[in-house]
Scaffold this motif. Sequence first.
Motif, mmCIF file in Angstrom:
data_model
loop_
_atom_site.group_PDB
_atom_site.id
_atom_site.type_symbol
_atom_site.label_atom_id
_atom_site.label_comp_id
_atom_site.label_asym_id
_atom_site.label_seq_id
_atom_site.Cartn_x
_atom_site.Cartn_y
_atom_site.Cartn_z
ATOM 1 N N UNK A 234 51.557 42.107 3.064
ATOM 2 C CA UNK A 234 51.905 41.257 1.926
ATOM 3 C C UNK A 234 52.488 39.922 2.402
ATOM 4 N N UNK A 235 53.106 39.949 3.592
ATOM 5 C CA UNK A 235 53.678 38.706 4.131
ATOM 6 C C UNK A 235 52.587 37.671 4.379
ATOM 7 N N UNK A 236 51.359 38.115 4.607
ATOM 8 C CA UNK A 236 50.245 37.178 4.837
ATOM 9 C C UNK A 236 49.427 36.969 3.569
ATOM 10 N N UNK A 237 49.187 38.102 2.865
ATOM 11 C CA UNK A 237 48.246 38.053 1.742
ATOM 12 C C UNK A 237 48.711 37.123 0.629
ATOM 13 N N UNK A 238 50.030 37.077 0.433
ATOM 14 C CA UNK A 238 50.494 36.260 -0.697
ATOM 15 C C UNK A 238 50.871 34.849 -0.287
ATOM 16 N N UNK A 239 50.619 34.450 0.968
ATOM 17 C CA UNK A 239 51.172 33.165 1.425
ATOM 18 C C UNK A 239 50.104 32.254 2.038
ATOM 19 N N UNK A 240 50.443 30.971 2.142
ATOM 20 C CA UNK A 240 49.570 30.065 2.902
ATOM 21 C C UNK A 240 50.371 29.509 4.072
ATOM 22 N N UNK A 241 49.806 29.674 5.236
ATOM 23 C CA UNK A 241 50.508 29.206 6.436
ATOM 24 C C UNK A 241 49.706 28.090 7.081
ATOM 25 N N UNK A 242 50.426 27.062 7.559
ATOM 26 C CA UNK A 242 49.725 26.030 8.320
ATOM 27 C C UNK A 242 49.917 26.263 9.820
ATOM 28 N N UNK A 243 51.073 26.844 10.148
ATOM 29 C CA UNK A 243 51.332 27.082 11.579
ATOM 30 C C UNK A 243 51.191 28.557 11.920
ATOM 31 N N UNK A 244 50.461 28.819 12.970
ATOM 32 C CA UNK A 244 50.245 30.198 13.416
ATOM 33 C C UNK A 244 51.570 30.916 13.678
ATOM 34 N N UNK A 245 52.502 30.203 14.321
ATOM 35 C CA UNK A 245 53.766 30.861 14.686
ATOM 36 C C UNK A 245 54.520 31.368 13.459
ATOM 37 N N UNK A 246 54.408 30.639 12.323
ATOM 38 C CA UNK A 246 55.098 31.082 11.086
ATOM 39 C C UNK A 246 54.468 32.369 10.576
ATOM 40 N N UNK A 247 53.132 32.421 10.618
ATOM 41 C CA UNK A 247 52.419 33.622 10.144
ATOM 42 C C UNK A 247 52.761 34.809 11.039
ATOM 43 N N UNK A 248 52.742 34.575 12.330
ATOM 44 C CA UNK A 248 53.055 35.628 13.299
ATOM 45 C C UNK A 248 54.466 36.174 13.046
ATOM 46 N N UNK A 249 55.410 35.225 12.849
ATOM 47 C CA UNK A 249 56.815 35.609 12.629
ATOM 48 C C UNK A 249 56.952 36.438 11.347
#
Length: 334
Positions: free
Chosen positions: A86-101
């Motif tokens: 859910x941390x990924x599915x509901x969000x938009x990330x521009x930086x890989x490190x934020x998504x990874x975190x």
Amino acid sequence: MTQATAKSYRVPEEVLSIARDIKEMKIRGAGRIARAAAKALMVAAEKFEGDNVSVFMEYMEYVARVLVSTRPTAVSLPNAVQYVMRSLRGATFTHLEDARKAVIEKAREFIEYSERAVSRIGEIGSRLISNGDRILTHCNSSAVESILRTAWKQGKRFEVYATETRPRYQGYITARHLAEEGIPITLVPDSAVLRIIGEKKITKVIVGADTITANGALINKIGTSQIALSAYAHRIPFIVAAETYKFSPYTIMGQPVKIEERDPREVLSEPIPGVAVRNPAFDATPPEYISMIITERGIIPPRSAALILWEVFGRQPTDQARRTIDLIDVEEDT
Ligand code: RUB
């Protein structure tokens, strides 16, 4: 279009090996499976080698599908995966490190929550144990062990009967663990349950859960429903210990729980010509035979399962129930 594989996504061996261990039951028990899946997602995020966020998202979705495909019955598995993803599915990330975190944090959060839930169930459930109790349990459940261990450490004195739990004999694990604690434990064949309940005047049955459905039915190790019927016939409490992530949001829409059917060789190692063998790993116990469910949020009657689902998943259950996933077999794919 070529089919994506673990190789094309460069899924780390450590992640695939957790998936294989779940499938082959080296990691087993609904709670442990859930924590192992969260850990696998964490490792997958930590070890992703690319630098592109959308490739990372696809890769994580792929790993999630591999994990959910390992065993079909315990809802703790898709619930844990969904919690982390859910941390990924509901969000938009521009930086890989934020998504990874985000993935790593959610996975850690789930694992910590799950461990706390098991020990909280231990505290709550221990209040139900009295001196002189003769308790019967089936299979091996960390939640049940937590209750028994906590009560024993509080100084309560009781004895436990554990079924062998054919065909995989998880009852031996329970017996060994309880013996290590000094708890008096007797191992009995599964088929001796009705006899033992009557003869030994069993006072309580306590079992774990793989899935609790919206109407309060319990899905647990094969043989659980026979034990529940036996307890009902003798009018003794049949108690279930289940963390809230074992409640199935999918069943709100009436989706049936898939019962895992395992290799017949687990039942009969040498085939007998002309003999068919079935090996269902779980069964369903209707809510009528369940006295109460101990969760980390408190004790509920089985009929209140839908309230737990509402509280834990909010409006999400229906969204989840609509999701269909293509399963990926970790062995065939790697
Ligand atoms: C294990 C089983 C356990 C539940 C609860 O089946 O049915 O009762 O998973 O366990 P298997 P826990 O051995 O096939 O995985 O309380 O540890 O989550």
